[in-house]
Design a protein around this motif. Structure first.
Motif, PDB file in Angstrom:
ATOM      1  N   ASN A 125       0.823  -1.204   0.000  1.00  0.00           N
ATOM      2  CA  ASN A 125       0.000   0.000   0.000  1.00  0.00           C
ATOM      3  C   ASN A 125       0.864   1.263   0.000  1.00  0.00           C
ATOM      4  OD1 ASN A 125      -2.188   1.749   0.173  1.00  0.00           O
ATOM      5  ND2 ASN A 125      -3.229   0.510   1.714  1.00  0.00           N
ATOM      6  N   LEU A 126       1.930   1.285   0.802  1.00  0.00           N
ATOM      7  CA  LEU A 126       2.827   2.446   0.824  1.00  0.00           C
ATOM      8  C   LEU A 126       3.519   2.642  -0.527  1.00  0.00           C
ATOM      9  CD1 LEU A 126       4.490   2.146   4.342  1.00  0.00           C
ATOM     10  CD2 LEU A 126       3.118   4.057   3.506  1.00  0.00           C
ATOM     11  N   SER A 174       0.373  12.438  -8.923  1.00  0.00           N
ATOM     12  CA  SER A 174      -0.520  13.565  -8.644  1.00  0.00           C
ATOM     13  C   SER A 174       0.228  14.892  -8.641  1.00  0.00           C
ATOM     14  CB  SER A 174      -1.207  13.375  -7.285  1.00  0.00           C
ATOM     15  OG  SER A 174      -1.992  12.221  -7.281  1.00  0.00           O
ATOM     16  N   LEU A 175       1.466  14.879  -8.164  1.00  0.00           N
ATOM     17  CA  LEU A 175       2.254  16.107  -8.062  1.00  0.00           C
ATOM     18  C   LEU A 175       3.028  16.445  -9.339  1.00  0.00           C
ATOM     19  CD1 LEU A 175       3.702  15.609  -4.471  1.00  0.00           C
ATOM     20  CD2 LEU A 175       1.863  17.157  -5.156  1.00  0.00           C
ATOM     21  N   ARG A 176       3.308  15.439 -10.147  1.00  0.00           N
ATOM     22  CA  ARG A 176       4.173  15.616 -11.318  1.00  0.00           C
ATOM     23  C   ARG A 176       3.727  16.760 -12.227  1.00  0.00           C
ATOM     24  NH1 ARG A 176       4.483  10.511 -13.448  1.00  0.00           N
ATOM     25  NH2 ARG A 176       6.281  10.135 -12.130  1.00  0.00           N
ATOM     26  N   CYS A 177       2.443  16.873 -12.495  1.00  0.00           N
ATOM     27  CA  CYS A 177       1.969  17.921 -13.413  1.00  0.00           C
ATOM     28  C   CYS A 177       2.277  19.312 -12.875  1.00  0.00           C
ATOM     29  CB  CYS A 177       0.488  17.757 -13.719  1.00  0.00           C
ATOM     30  SG  CYS A 177      -0.596  18.002 -12.305  1.00  0.00           S
ATOM     31  N   GLY A 192       3.721   6.034  -5.504  1.00  0.00           N
ATOM     32  CA  GLY A 192       3.579   6.249  -6.939  1.00  0.00           C
ATOM     33  C   GLY A 192       2.394   7.136  -7.267  1.00  0.00           C
ATOM     34  N   TRP A 193       1.272   6.906  -6.602  1.00  0.00           N
ATOM     35  CA  TRP A 193       0.065   7.710  -6.804  1.00  0.00           C
ATOM     36  C   TRP A 193       0.328   9.171  -6.464  1.00  0.00           C
ATOM     37  CZ3 TRP A 193      -2.656  10.348  -2.974  1.00  0.00           C
ATOM     38  CH2 TRP A 193      -3.875  10.902  -3.358  1.00  0.00           C
ATOM     39  N   LEU A 194       1.000   9.409  -5.342  1.00  0.00           N
ATOM     40  CA  LEU A 194       1.292  10.775  -4.919  1.00  0.00           C
ATOM     41  C   LEU A 194       2.250  11.456  -5.903  1.00  0.00           C
ATOM     42  CD1 LEU A 194       0.869  12.974  -2.810  1.00  0.00           C
ATOM     43  CD2 LEU A 194       2.715  11.953  -1.481  1.00  0.00           C
TER      44      LEU A 194
END
Length: 149
Positions: free
Chosen positions: A22-23, A33-36, A28-30
């Motif tokens: 989960n971590l 989300s921030l990359r853009c 990866g999800w976070l």
């Protein structure tokens, strides 16, 4: 959505194995989300991290070793990241007056301006505001601190 649904699997050895999965997935999800927000300013997350460190030091200079110690990603090559930021005009590098072997690194006015724009454009809490309360965020942060021992 639960991690089982996200990765379409329920096969975990135990809850400790599940939390590692989960971590990793959430990391990866976070990042995605921030990359853009970083790409909009032609930055990587590591470059953003270095700029934030240098802004925290401002107007005092930093050294590459100090930056390495404070970086979120300890595997990053701080020297290479600083080189790229120098090329972009976001930081400056000059010889330390007291120790000619040391190099002082300072964030430039352009670097400060970009961070100011990013501060206005995006607030981290926007990612989580519909998912976590302030209290839950504090509890999660405490649990992550406990996990690292």
């Amino acid at each position: 959505m639960r991690i089982e649904e996200e990765i379409q699997s329920t096969k975990f050895e135990d809850n400790l194995h599940k939390v590692v999965i989960n971590l990793t997935y959430t990391y990866g999800w976070l990042n995605n989300s921030l990359r853009c927000h970083f790409e909009k300013h032609n930055l990587t997350s590591q470059q953003f991290n270095v700029l934030r460190i240098l802004r925290g030091q401002y107007p005092k200079p930093a050294t590459v070793n100090m930056i390495k110690e404070r970086m979120l990603d300890k595997m990053s090559d701080a020297s290479r990241i600083v080189d790229r930021l120098v090329q972009k005009g976001l930081v400056s590098r000059c010889t330390n007056n007291k120790d000619r072997r040391a190099v002082d690194i300072r964030i430039s006015d352009v670097g400060l301006d970009i961070l100011s724009k990013m501060d206005i454009e995006f607030k981290t809490k926007e990612i989580f505001k519909n998912n976590l309360t302030e209290e839950e965020a504090g509890a999660l942060s405490d649990l992550l601190d406990k996990l690292r021992g």
